[in-house]
Design a protein around this motif. Structure first.
Motif, PDB file in Angstrom:
ATOM      1  N   UNK A   1      12.973 -27.936   8.972  1.00 46.12           N
ATOM      2  CA  UNK A   1      13.739 -28.929   8.710  1.00 46.12           C
ATOM      3  C   UNK A   1      12.763 -30.286   8.635  1.00 46.12           C
ATOM      4  N   UNK A   2      11.641 -30.067   9.547  1.00 49.00           N
ATOM      5  CA  UNK A   2      10.753 -31.295   9.460  1.00 49.00           C
ATOM      6  C   UNK A   2       9.804 -30.980   8.316  1.00 49.00           C
ATOM      7  N   UNK A   3       9.214 -29.820   8.016  1.00 52.49           N
ATOM      8  CA  UNK A   3       7.971 -29.815   7.163  1.00 52.49           C
ATOM      9  C   UNK A   3       8.593 -29.894   5.834  1.00 52.49           C
ATOM     10  N   UNK A   4       9.473 -29.132   5.476  1.00 48.22           N
ATOM     11  CA  UNK A   4      10.045 -29.174   3.740  1.00 48.22           C
ATOM     12  C   UNK A   4      10.136 -30.626   3.465  1.00 48.22           C
ATOM     13  N   UNK A   5      10.923 -31.636   4.042  1.00 48.61           N
ATOM     14  CA  UNK A   5      11.172 -32.708   3.069  1.00 48.61           C
ATOM     15  C   UNK A   5       9.767 -33.677   3.484  1.00 48.61           C
ATOM     16  N   UNK A   6       9.158 -33.425   4.484  1.00 47.37           N
ATOM     17  CA  UNK A   6       7.874 -34.307   4.654  1.00 47.37           C
ATOM     18  C   UNK A   6       6.802 -33.682   3.543  1.00 47.37           C
ATOM     19  N   UNK A   7       6.759 -32.291   3.257  1.00 45.63           N
ATOM     20  CA  UNK A   7       5.521 -31.899   2.679  1.00 45.63           C
ATOM     21  C   UNK A   7       5.571 -32.589   1.255  1.00 45.63           C
ATOM     22  N   UNK A   8       6.851 -33.097   0.754  1.00 43.84           N
ATOM     23  CA  UNK A   8       6.549 -33.617  -0.709  1.00 43.84           C
ATOM     24  C   UNK A   8       5.836 -35.040  -0.896  1.00 43.84           C
TER      25      UNK A   8
ATOM     26  N   UNK B   1      17.485 -24.755   2.159  1.00 46.91           N
ATOM     27  CA  UNK B   1      16.583 -26.350   2.451  1.00 46.91           C
ATOM     28  C   UNK B   1      15.766 -26.371   1.476  1.00 46.91           C
ATOM     29  N   UNK B   2      14.917 -25.634   0.840  1.00 45.65           N
ATOM     30  CA  UNK B   2      13.778 -25.922  -0.229  1.00 45.65           C
ATOM     31  C   UNK B   2      14.535 -26.153  -1.411  1.00 45.65           C
ATOM     32  N   UNK B   3      15.633 -25.336  -1.710  1.00 50.88           N
ATOM     33  CA  UNK B   3      16.339 -25.843  -2.919  1.00 50.88           C
ATOM     34  C   UNK B   3      17.048 -27.122  -2.985  1.00 50.88           C
ATOM     35  N   UNK B   4      17.661 -27.582  -1.828  1.00 53.50           N
ATOM     36  CA  UNK B   4      18.192 -28.805  -1.643  1.00 53.50           C
ATOM     37  C   UNK B   4      17.095 -29.984  -1.836  1.00 53.50           C
ATOM     38  N   UNK B   5      16.083 -29.752  -1.456  1.00 51.90           N
ATOM     39  CA  UNK B   5      14.893 -30.788  -1.524  1.00 51.90           C
ATOM     40  C   UNK B   5      14.206 -30.784  -2.845  1.00 51.90           C
ATOM     41  N   UNK B   6      14.683 -30.018  -3.672  1.00 52.90           N
ATOM     42  CA  UNK B   6      13.980 -29.862  -5.250  1.00 52.90           C
ATOM     43  C   UNK B   6      13.133 -29.032  -5.504  1.00 52.90           C
TER      44      UNK B   6
ATOM     45  N   UNK C   1       7.836 -23.900  -5.373  1.00 52.28           N
ATOM     46  CA  UNK C   1       6.980 -24.936  -6.013  1.00 52.28           C
ATOM     47  C   UNK C   1       7.638 -26.263  -6.211  1.00 52.28           C
ATOM     48  N   UNK C   2       7.054 -27.482  -5.691  1.00 54.53           N
ATOM     49  CA  UNK C   2       7.563 -28.569  -5.548  1.00 54.53           C
ATOM     50  C   UNK C   2       7.833 -29.200  -7.433  1.00 54.53           C
ATOM     51  N   UNK C   3       9.184 -28.869  -7.654  1.00 57.73           N
ATOM     52  CA  UNK C   3       9.345 -29.370  -9.020  1.00 57.73           C
ATOM     53  C   UNK C   3       9.609 -30.816  -9.205  1.00 57.73           C
ATOM     54  N   UNK C   4      10.127 -31.024 -10.326  1.00 60.59           N
ATOM     55  CA  UNK C   4      10.291 -32.426 -11.020  1.00 60.59           C
ATOM     56  C   UNK C   4      11.173 -33.359 -10.031  1.00 60.59           C
ATOM     57  N   UNK C   5      12.209 -32.706  -9.624  1.00 65.07           N
ATOM     58  CA  UNK C   5      13.287 -33.224  -8.867  1.00 65.07           C
ATOM     59  C   UNK C   5      12.634 -33.609  -7.474  1.00 65.07           C
TER      60      UNK C   5
END
Length: 291
Positions: free
Chosen positions: A227-234, A258-263, A283-287
């Protein structure tokens, strides 16, 4: 007493313990004490063993009989073809984690073909993920972060053991360790604590009694660190950078969501040798980039 007789004494001490390989563990320990390889043990069974070595061997095998992990006794665990130094305070490397490393090595070959890249490993432990990647991919500049002093000390020992000059280690709470560097990363890896708190006491004795709780405890449902790493990684990944985790066998659905929700895009799952979900990646996408 000769080598064969002493080995049998050691085997007898631990043969009734679950989760052991008595012959292999006794052989590993005796070869360590004699400073020889396993082949020597197999081929010199009639050689006599000195009293000090015999006494130390039996003392340590009795310790193993009480549940103390053999890897901490011999201070070594093989991972990705490398002999890592391990000790109390870090998780003992597991072969399941090699699935993550093997994927990353192949990914680097396919996508970057020798170009310089930055890789961040969160929760470095003994360094198995970060140092294995650095060892096999010299074009990778690897950054490792851990909150605790003992893992950093052990990772530094392994960095020196493998003579790596493409690894930088930092102390900090996840991304806090690298927030002042101003770096972006092509790949972020992590094998975070993911055992639900209530399940820790159900683990085998070697794990729950001797391996560090802080490296196991993922909170009430085991997902706190994701929950912490996924959003902060962006904030730290390059555009189209790879985020890849080891996970618990029953956590893939929650973490992929979680990953899909964060784009994140191209979110996928890798299975271990038992056919269980073991790694989630995306993969970090455009969204993600535009948020």
């Amino acid at each position: 007493m000769d080598i064969n007789q002493l080995l049998q004494r050691g085997v007898d001490l631990i043969k009734d313990r679950p989760y052991t390989n008595p012959v292999l563990e006794a052989t590993l320990l005796l070869s360590k004490l004699l400073n020889v390889d396993k082949t020597y043990i197999y081929t010199h069974g009639k050689d006599k063993v000195s009293r000090p070595i015999m006494d130390k061997f039996l003392e340590l095998m009795e310790k193993r009989a009480e549940g103390y992990p053999i890897q901490y006794i011999i201070n070594e665990k093989e991972f990705m073809g490398l002999d890592f130094y391990v000790d109390e305070g870090v998780l003992i490397p597991r072969s399941d984690t090699e699935i993550l490393v093997e994927y990353v090595l192949e990914y680097i070959d396919n996508k970057y073909k020798g170009k310089p890249i930055n890789i961040l490993d969160l929760g470095i432990g003994s360094g198995t993920i970060a140092l294995s990647i650095a060892y096999y991919k010299k074009n990778a500049n690897v950054y490792g972060v851990d909150l605790h002093d003992i893992p950093l000390k052990i990772a530094r020992i392994n960095k020196e053991r493998f003579k790596l000059n493409n690894v930088n280690l930092f102390k900090g709470d996840l991304f806090q360790g690298v927030e002042g560097l101003g770096e972006k990363f092509h790949i972020i890896t992590s094998n975070p604590p993911y055992i639900p708190k209530r399940e820790i006491e159900t683990l085998q004795e070697e794990v729950k009694d001797y391996e560090p709780k802080e490296a196991l405890d993922g909170g009430e449902d085991g997902l706190d660190f994701y929950r912490r790493i996924i959003p902060e990684s962006k904030e730290y990944l390059i555009k189209d950078g790879l985020l890849i985790f080891e996970i618990g066998y029953d956590q893939s659905k929650q973490i992929t969501n979680m990953m899909v929700d964060e784009g994140f895009e191209n979110v996928g799952i890798l299975k271990d040798l038992q056919g269980l979900d073991r790694v989630v990646l995306g993969i970090m996408g455009k969204r993600s980039w535009n948020r």
